[in-house]
Structure formats: C-alpha cells, structure tokens
Design an enzyme around this catalytic site. Sequence first.
Site, PDB file in Angstrom:
ATOM      1  N   MET A 194       3.416  -9.022   2.221  1.00  0.00           N
ATOM      2  CA  MET A 194       2.942  -8.978   0.907  1.00  0.00           C
ATOM      3  C   MET A 194       3.843  -9.383  -0.193  1.00  0.00           C
ATOM      4  O   MET A 194       3.550 -10.032  -1.183  1.00  0.00           O
ATOM      5  CB  MET A 194       2.899  -7.143   0.604  1.00  0.00           C
ATOM      6  CG  MET A 194       1.499  -6.736   1.455  1.00  0.00           C
ATOM      7  SD  MET A 194       0.109  -7.343   0.818  1.00  0.00           S
ATOM      8  CE  MET A 194       0.229  -6.819  -0.892  1.00  0.00           C
ATOM      9  N   ASP A 250      15.600 -11.003   0.297  1.00  0.00           N
ATOM     10  CA  ASP A 250      15.702 -10.485   1.544  1.00  0.00           C
ATOM     11  C   ASP A 250      17.155 -10.524   1.942  1.00  0.00           C
ATOM     12  O   ASP A 250      17.830 -11.063   1.537  1.00  0.00           O
ATOM     13  CB  ASP A 250      14.340 -11.037   2.552  1.00  0.00           C
ATOM     14  CG  ASP A 250      13.783  -9.866   3.283  1.00  0.00           C
ATOM     15  OD1 ASP A 250      14.498  -9.172   3.948  1.00  0.00           O
ATOM     16  OD2 ASP A 250      12.704  -9.867   3.460  1.00  0.00           O
ATOM     17  N   VAL A 269       9.143  -2.543   3.669  1.00  0.00           N
ATOM     18  CA  VAL A 269       8.350  -1.661   4.793  1.00  0.00           C
ATOM     19  C   VAL A 269       7.882  -0.312   3.830  1.00  0.00           C
ATOM     20  O   VAL A 269       8.740   0.231   2.881  1.00  0.00           O
ATOM     21  CB  VAL A 269       8.937  -1.738   5.828  1.00  0.00           C
ATOM     22  CG1 VAL A 269       8.889  -3.018   6.601  1.00  0.00           C
ATOM     23  CG2 VAL A 269      10.435  -0.882   5.624  1.00  0.00           C
ATOM     24  N   GLU A 270       6.828   0.262   4.140  1.00  0.00           N
ATOM     25  CA  GLU A 270       6.351   1.440   3.631  1.00  0.00           C
ATOM     26  C   GLU A 270       7.190   2.538   4.570  1.00  0.00           C
ATOM     27  O   GLU A 270       6.637   3.288   5.284  1.00  0.00           O
ATOM     28  CB  GLU A 270       4.836   1.470   3.992  1.00  0.00           C
ATOM     29  CG  GLU A 270       4.148   2.684   3.202  1.00  0.00           C
ATOM     30  CD  GLU A 270       3.976   2.317   1.632  1.00  0.00           C
ATOM     31  OE1 GLU A 270       3.140   2.794   0.935  1.00  0.00           O
ATOM     32  OE2 GLU A 270       4.648   1.342   1.340  1.00  0.00           O
ATOM     33  N   SER A 318       1.939   1.262  -0.877  1.00  0.00           N
ATOM     34  CA  SER A 318       0.655   1.232  -0.785  1.00  0.00           C
ATOM     35  C   SER A 318      -0.012   2.817  -0.687  1.00  0.00           C
ATOM     36  O   SER A 318      -1.102   3.106  -0.477  1.00  0.00           O
ATOM     37  CB  SER A 318       0.169   0.742   0.584  1.00  0.00           C
ATOM     38  OG  SER A 318       0.940   1.014   1.619  1.00  0.00           O
ATOM     39  N   HIS A 356       0.497  -2.204  -7.293  1.00  0.00           N
ATOM     40  CA  HIS A 356       0.085  -2.151  -5.873  1.00  0.00           C
ATOM     41  C   HIS A 356      -1.016  -3.312  -5.807  1.00  0.00           C
ATOM     42  O   HIS A 356      -2.081  -3.161  -6.288  1.00  0.00           O
ATOM     43  CB  HIS A 356      -0.693  -0.779  -5.216  1.00  0.00           C
ATOM     44  CG  HIS A 356      -1.129  -0.938  -3.961  1.00  0.00           C
ATOM     45  ND1 HIS A 356      -2.132  -0.098  -3.451  1.00  0.00           N
ATOM     46  CD2 HIS A 356      -0.602  -1.581  -2.852  1.00  0.00           C
ATOM     47  CE1 HIS A 356      -2.409  -0.505  -2.383  1.00  0.00           C
ATOM     48  NE2 HIS A 356      -1.412  -1.390  -1.940  1.00  0.00           N
ATOM     49  N   GLU A 373      -3.434  -2.180  -8.414  1.00  0.00           N
ATOM     50  CA  GLU A 373      -3.570  -0.687  -8.952  1.00  0.00           C
ATOM     51  C   GLU A 373      -2.069  -0.478  -9.713  1.00  0.00           C
ATOM     52  O   GLU A 373      -1.116  -0.720  -9.077  1.00  0.00           O
ATOM     53  CB  GLU A 373      -3.575   0.183  -7.756  1.00  0.00           C
ATOM     54  CG  GLU A 373      -5.008   0.451  -7.090  1.00  0.00           C
ATOM     55  CD  GLU A 373      -5.003   1.277  -6.014  1.00  0.00           C
ATOM     56  OE1 GLU A 373      -5.872   1.833  -5.732  1.00  0.00           O
ATOM     57  OE2 GLU A 373      -3.804   1.400  -5.157  1.00  0.00           O
ATOM     58  N   ASN A 428      -6.720   2.735  -0.918  1.00  0.00           N
ATOM     59  CA  ASN A 428      -6.408   3.237   0.618  1.00  0.00           C
ATOM     60  C   ASN A 428      -6.795   4.495   0.722  1.00  0.00           C
ATOM     61  O   ASN A 428      -7.112   4.775   2.018  1.00  0.00           O
ATOM     62  CB  ASN A 428      -4.898   2.979   0.755  1.00  0.00           C
ATOM     63  CG  ASN A 428      -4.443   1.582   1.157  1.00  0.00           C
ATOM     64  OD1 ASN A 428      -5.083   0.772   1.388  1.00  0.00           O
ATOM     65  ND2 ASN A 428      -3.055   1.575   0.625  1.00  0.00           N
TER      66      ASN A 428
END
Length: 654
Positions: A325, A344, A398-399, A426, A447, A459, A497
Amino acid sequence: MAPQPQLTETKNWNFHTDVEGLGWLTINTPNSPVNTLSREAIMELETLVARFEDLANSRELVGVILLSGKDSGFIAGADISEFDAMSDFSVLPEALKRTHALFQRIENLKIPVVAGIHGFALGGGLELALACHYRVAVNDDKTRIGFPEVNLGIFPGFGGTGRSIRQAGPVDAMSIMLSGRLLRAGAARGLGLVDKLVRHRDMLRWEARKAVLQHRKSKHAGLFKRVMGMGPLRGYAVSKMQEQVAKKARKEHYPAPYALIDLFEKHGDDWQAMIGGEIDAFAPLMGSDTASNLRRVFFLSEGLKKQGTKGAKFARVHVIGAGVMGGDIAAWCALRGMAVTLQDLDMDRIKPALDRGKKLFRKRLKKKFEVDAAVARLEADPAGKGVSRADVVIEAVVENLEIKRKIFAGLEDKLKPGAILATNTSSIELERIAEGLKDPARLIGLHFFNPVAQLPLVEIIRSTFNNDAEIGKGAAFALAIGKSPVVVKSAPGFLVNRVLMPYMLDAVQRVEAGESKELLDAAAVAFGMPMGPIELMDTVGLDVGLSVATELGHEVPERSKFSKLVTAKKLGRKSGEGFYKWVDGKAQKGPVPDHKDLAELGRALVKPLVDMSKVVVSEGVVANGDMADIGVIMGTGFAPFLGGPLQARKDGKA
C-alpha cells in the site's frame, strides 16, 4: 467590395464575420466550466446554420470556423442533466431526428466548415466536429478525443456512429465507441478523426483560416480499412467484437455495446445507413434502468469533485511504509507529478516499491522522458529526511495500533506549518491513533484502496478531533492526485471495509463449509461485481483481511482454513498463494460447477454487503445514502449499473 463584418450573439454561441468573409462561430456555454450541447444550444445552432446557408448563397460567407470560448476544451458532449427528461419516448426520437438533420445541414453547406479543437472533444462535441468538413486539433497532453457514451449506458446518437466509421474505418471506430477510451491528438489524427495538428492553441485560428481559404476536405478511410465492414468480413468482425465485449460486460447488465454491435451488423457497410439506424437503437437504451443508474453514478462522482479546500497546493509527499500500500501510494503520487520521498527501515524494503513504481510509470506514461521524470520524482528516504519538506505526510505501515502510535510520536514536531498529517489505516479509529499527539486535530485519515492505481476512492476519515479545514485539505489532496474523496466518520472499518468484511467473511465461511470458491466467485461476477469475494480476499491480502476482521469484531476460528493460510504466510496474490494460487498476477481457478441460477446466488452473496451499507448510513458513518452508494461503487467496484447497494436494494435488485 469586401463584406461588412456582422455579429450575432445568442446565449450559447457567438458568431461574427470578418473582412475576408470568414465566419467565426464560438461556443461558450453560460455558467459552466465546460461547453455542452444542450437542447437550447442546438436550437440556437439551427438558427445560425440557416443564416450560414443564406450568407453562403449570397456569397457573403466563404467559410465557417467553429471554436470554443472555454479554456477547458472544445465541447464535452450533450448536456447530461437533460438526459432524464430526454429518455421519454415521446420526446427523444424527435429530438434526435432534429439534431441529425441539423448536423447533415452543416455537412451539406457549400462552404467549408472547419472545427478547431483544444482540450476535450467528447461525445456530441466530437459528433459535431465530425459533421464539419475539416478538423484541426492542438497536439498537447490536454487534448482528448473520443466517445465515452458507453459509460453512461448509451452509444453516440448524433450521427457519430456512421461518421466515425467513415473517417476511421469500421474496426477502429467501433473499438473507440465500444471501449469509451479517449484518444490523444496524435492518435486521433492517425485514425482520421482529426486532419491537422498544431502545437499551441493560439495557432488554431490561423490554421483553421488556411483550411477554409484552401477549401480543405477531410479524407475518408481507404478501402483497406473499409473492407472489414463488407460482406462476410463484417460477420467475422462482429463475432470478434462480441467476444471482446463479453469479457468485460454482460449483456443483461450493459446492453449498450451489444446494441451498437447489432447496429453495425445491420449497416456496417454503409455509414449513412448506420446513422439512420441510430435513433431506433438508441432510444430504448436511454430509458433503460442501466442508463438511469449510470447517470446517477456520474452525477454523484462529479459531486465529489466539488469538495476540498479551494486553492490548496501540494508539491511534496512523504510516505512512511514501503509495503504494497505505502509503495503504491508513493508511486501514484509521483505519477501524478508530485515529488515523493518513501521511507522504511532500509533500502531492501524500499527497492521493491521503487521497482513497482517504475513498472507503473512505463505502463501509464507514453514517452521515455516522462517515465524518467516520474522515476526521478520517487526518491528512497530511509532516514525520513523528507518529512520536514513535505506538504503531505502519509503513514502506511502495518495495521497495528502501537506501531502507528510510535511513528506519529516522532513526527509531529518535524512537520512544516500547514502540512497534512495522515494515516492510511484501513480499520482503526483515528481517535485511538491520535491519543498521544500534542494536536490530535491535525491527524486525518487518507484511506486508499488496493490496487491503488485502479481504484479511484480515497476515504477522508474524520475523527471527533478534526475540523472542517483539515478535512477540506485532505479532500483537496485526493482530488489533486486524481482520486475521488468520500468523507467518512472515524468508526471501525469506516465505510468500505465495514461493508466488505461481512460479504467476504460470509463467502469464506461457505468455502470452509465445502462450497466451491470458483462457483461463489462466478456467482458474484454474474450479479455484477468486478471479481468474486474469495478472489477479492486474496487480492486484499489474507493478513489484512484477518486484521480488519478482528478489528471489526468478527470471529475467525484459529482452526479455520483462513487462519491456517495466514499462519503459513499464504497471504494471497502478494505471496503467490492464498485461497487460490497466483501466477503473473492472476488467480489460477478450477472449473465452475453447474448452478441453476448464478445471478440469484450472487444476489444472496452480496446481501451482507447491502445490509451493512444501510447500517453505516443509519449510524452516520457517511452523510447519506448517496455517499454510501458512490463510496461502495468506487471502493469495491459494486455493480455501477445498479446504482450502488442502497439503490439496488430500493429497486429490489439486491
């Protein structure tokens, strides 16, 4: 004695003659950023053409040059706001006949009529240009020429079917109309839709003047091109067209391309007969549910473009997280002309994103220097030096709530004044991510959806801390990179989602219970979805799906196939295997078992999505049902011909 200059003003047109006897006709639709051919504009043009005929007969007029008075372009097409009223069978056929007759009168004029095109020349605007005797266009990146009518559930209805075949030949003309794709100026000239190119808009008048004085006439397609519309070869061309269209659209969902092919099958060897057959084939399409819903989707989509802070400028973007993403968000921003730094932990994590970005640039940009420029705009930044220079900083790791909080804890003091601070979360509410910030009002959600280059939705997530100014800047940024913003309340899963997860998990549970994943996916496609729920779960990533499911409170048993796949790092498309094996980006599917009614099964499959769409509106996650419909269409590809989940529910189709 030279003719005296004459001036005529109407609401939509300006016409004057000069001392050389040249007539200069300019369209300038009032109170609109673009020119459109409204019924009023067409009636005014009828009066003007009658005057051209009189002046030509008296030899006071040596030719007419049609130009646009708008910076945005030539003519964007017919006035879509009139389409609902025009779909009435008591009105439409006569209106079409009247326009056909008018365009034929233009073509029959004894004096040259030349169209000068800059910017967009679409639909009815292109049809009017094709009725002129010669076309000059500006050869720059803003010029786009084509017939997008198929995207509204119709096909060209002002004579464009036959005239485009006359100019470009049957195969190329039909391809343009069936696909709705827009051509650059050079491609349009190569196909014979345009006759002459100029480098700048200010050269249009001079080149058009020369075309009139030299009595230039556009050349029609040669025999080699025309032969595909003749005899048995036409039948072969028809079968190929049907085969290609069937890969993209089902006839019961999108009847327009099939109706156009039928018209070609009857009259493809005679462009004038093709024009004559337009009306009877066109009228039923205009009044169809598909066309009505696609018009609704068009207006909802256009409404999204009116959001955002006016005058906001964005030049530099910093993205934290070079995974699928984050890397793809960074590449998209670079493609759209922004300088992007991608951060990163090390270059080993960043390099794959840079490589994917280069592939995107090569695919989307035509010239090597454009690709090289985009590559130069996307810069690896392991140390995060780009944060302090960025107009927009987007976290896309990461979520995981704790990881996100740690990242934002070190960012706030580095931002320049007025910069957007955003997360691509998300499913996690912004209030939880923003807890440790000095100014939690500054953090908004942006998003994006996977694949970033294909799905148009972003979003714009609003927390209880945010004010209108921050949300307005977020919407403006989405528009600046060519995306469509939908504002949603910070709530678990937000809009897309939240509605997707019950749909995908229900399908996963069916597979766990022994149903065929191929059958379920085929049923969803038969209903009208772009891909089935199992293929979608693989595309999203099973780890992402599991994380979102957990965040939304959906139980996923540890012993389920779903959990076992995630544990085994079989995460779907990105790892090469999930529920399906993936080769070269395509799911490897087995045969689809027989089923008596695929579409009905598909309707049952999407019911959890439709039901949840109603819930999110009732909870105020989005402003209204319209925003839910357009958001779900853009974020999931939900059948546009049904107008969105709530519209489909209202119509009894879902």
